[in-house]
Motif scaffolding. Structure first.
Motif, short mmCIF file in Angstrom:
data_model
loop_
_atom_site.label_atom_id
_atom_site.label_comp_id
_atom_site.label_asym_id
_atom_site.label_seq_id
_atom_site.Cartn_x
_atom_site.Cartn_y
_atom_site.Cartn_z
N UNK A 87 1.15 -1.09 0.11
CA UNK A 87 -0.04 0.09 0.00
C UNK A 87 0.94 1.26 0.01
N UNK A 88 0.77 2.26 -0.90
CA UNK A 88 1.42 3.64 -0.98
C UNK A 88 0.15 4.73 -1.12
N UNK A 89 0.24 5.64 -0.26
CA UNK A 89 -0.66 6.66 -0.18
C UNK A 89 0.41 7.71 -1.08
N UNK A 90 -0.43 8.08 -2.23
CA UNK A 90 0.30 8.77 -2.94
C UNK A 90 -0.33 10.43 -2.74
N UNK A 91 0.53 11.22 -2.09
CA UNK A 91 0.01 12.66 -1.77
C UNK A 91 -0.48 13.37 -3.13
N UNK A 92 0.43 13.17 -3.89
CA UNK A 92 0.01 14.00 -5.49
C UNK A 92 1.15 13.24 -6.27
N UNK A 93 0.92 13.64 -7.71
CA UNK A 93 1.78 13.11 -8.78
C UNK A 93 2.95 13.81 -9.20
N UNK A 117 -7.16 13.32 -12.62
CA UNK A 117 -7.78 13.81 -13.57
C UNK A 117 -6.89 15.08 -14.03
N UNK A 118 -6.28 15.68 -13.18
CA UNK A 118 -5.49 16.89 -12.96
C UNK A 118 -4.23 16.47 -13.85
N UNK A 119 -3.69 15.50 -13.47
CA UNK A 119 -2.34 15.21 -14.27
C UNK A 119 -2.55 14.58 -15.68
N UNK A 120 -3.84 14.44 -16.13
CA UNK A 120 -4.07 13.57 -17.42
C UNK A 120 -5.06 14.67 -18.21
N UNK A 121 -5.30 15.93 -17.74
CA UNK A 121 -6.29 16.55 -18.33
C UNK A 121 -5.69 17.83 -18.97
N UNK A 122 -6.63 18.85 -19.34
CA UNK A 122 -6.29 20.03 -20.16
C UNK A 122 -5.27 20.69 -19.72
N UNK A 123 -5.24 20.89 -18.19
CA UNK A 123 -4.26 21.87 -17.44
C UNK A 123 -2.78 21.35 -17.85
N UNK A 134 6.10 14.16 -14.42
CA UNK A 134 6.98 13.51 -15.44
C UNK A 134 5.85 12.55 -16.18
N UNK A 135 6.02 12.41 -17.33
CA UNK A 135 4.84 11.73 -17.97
C UNK A 135 4.95 10.01 -17.55
N UNK A 136 6.17 9.65 -17.43
CA UNK A 136 6.35 8.12 -17.02
C UNK A 136 5.90 7.81 -15.84
N UNK A 137 6.02 8.95 -14.80
CA UNK A 137 5.40 8.62 -13.57
C UNK A 137 3.89 8.58 -13.55
N UNK A 138 3.17 9.46 -14.30
CA UNK A 138 1.89 9.31 -14.44
C UNK A 138 1.22 8.11 -15.25
N UNK A 139 2.04 7.76 -16.36
CA UNK A 139 1.85 6.66 -17.10
C UNK A 139 2.07 5.37 -16.07
#
Length: 265
Positions: A87-93, A117-123, A134-139
């Motif tokens: 288990x990992x709590x990810x505070x943000x990406x 939604x933020x890390x993969x959206x229009x922002x 970093x794209x690889x982390x989000x992926x």
């Protein structure tokens, strides 16, 4: 009533910064202001929950921000094998909090839906907002989702008896803090809801921000969640190592026993 142990684990640091990098509207903006990088370990009996993962040597080279210890090496004094973390709590990406997700392949991630939604959206069309990701982390988070290993939360949620998460936003759209029941009372790991004690106590916002009102309101939320103000632990402050006792190794500090001297507010 479950009480948890909490350890902060420093894996990197960065000098050659100024107060302008840490505070909006600071009169002494060109004075030096160093930063530390941490992950956190929550333990109760044979249960271990990791809060954030730091970033690895590849990311360090790509950003020109060296690390002292690979996150896996930093956790070695606990006897933690990365494949056993479930288990990992990810505070943000952001890269410095989710850059090591791939190092813990069997873990389920606890993440705010708003953050994905933020890390993969229009922002992310804006260079300034995309910079800390970093794209690889989000992926990697998306790959974990498709393997059934992401648990999304929407606001407040309980992760385990004595551990809750609370969406604050501000610095990143789905930034969450972690509230933990300890022997000293309810302790709050602010992560980047307050990078430094001064962000919180002087109500000085951090410059990387998507919603300034949420960041400012978040300071009140942190104080509401903690049993007392000195049990709020900022996400990047070198003073954490001064206020709390070292344990297991020089880069590890025990938090749940409370600060060993008065926290200046």
């Amino acid at each position: 009533m479950s009480e948890w142990q909490i350890h902060s684990v420093k894996y990197a640091e960065r000098g050659q910064r100024t107060r302008a990098d840490s505070f909006i509207f600071d009169d002494n903006h060109d004075a030096p202001h160093d930063i530390d990088y941490y992950v956190w370990v929550l333990r109760q009996g044979d249960q271990t929950i990791l809060v954030d993962t730091g970033y690895d040597d590849t990311e360090a080279a790509a950003r020109g921000r060296p690390i002292r210890l690979n996150p896996v090496a930093a956790l070695a004094p606990f006897g933690i094998r990365p494949e056993d973390v479930d288990q990992i709590i990810v505070t943000h990406l952001h890269y410095d909090h989710a850059g090591g997700l791939h190092l813990f392949p069997n873990a389920t991630l606890h993440l705010q839906a708003a953050e994905m939604a933020y890390a993969t959206g229009p922002c992310m069309c804006h260079d300034t907002l995309r910079m800390p990701f970093t794209a690889d982390h989000v992926c990697e988070a998306i790959r974990r989702l498709y393997s059934g290993k992401v648990q999304f939360h929407d606001g407040d949620a309980q992760i385990a008896d004595g551990i809750t998460v609370h969406c604050i936003g501000g610095h990143s759209r789905g930034l969450q803090c972690v509230r933990v029941r300890t022997q000293s009372g309810w302790m709050v790991l602010a992560s980047d809801a307050a990078h430094f004690y001064e962000n919180l106590h002087a109500r000085k916002p951090f410059p990387i921000v998507v919603d300034l009102q949420n960041m400012l309101d978040g300071f009140d939320t942190l104080e509401r969640l903690a049993s007392r103000p000195d049990l709020i632990v900022p996400g990047h402050d070198p003073l954490v190592r001064d206020y709390f006792a070292s344990d297991l190794a020089s880069h590890i500090h025990r938090l749940d026993t409370g600060p060993q001297k008065a926290v200046k507010t």
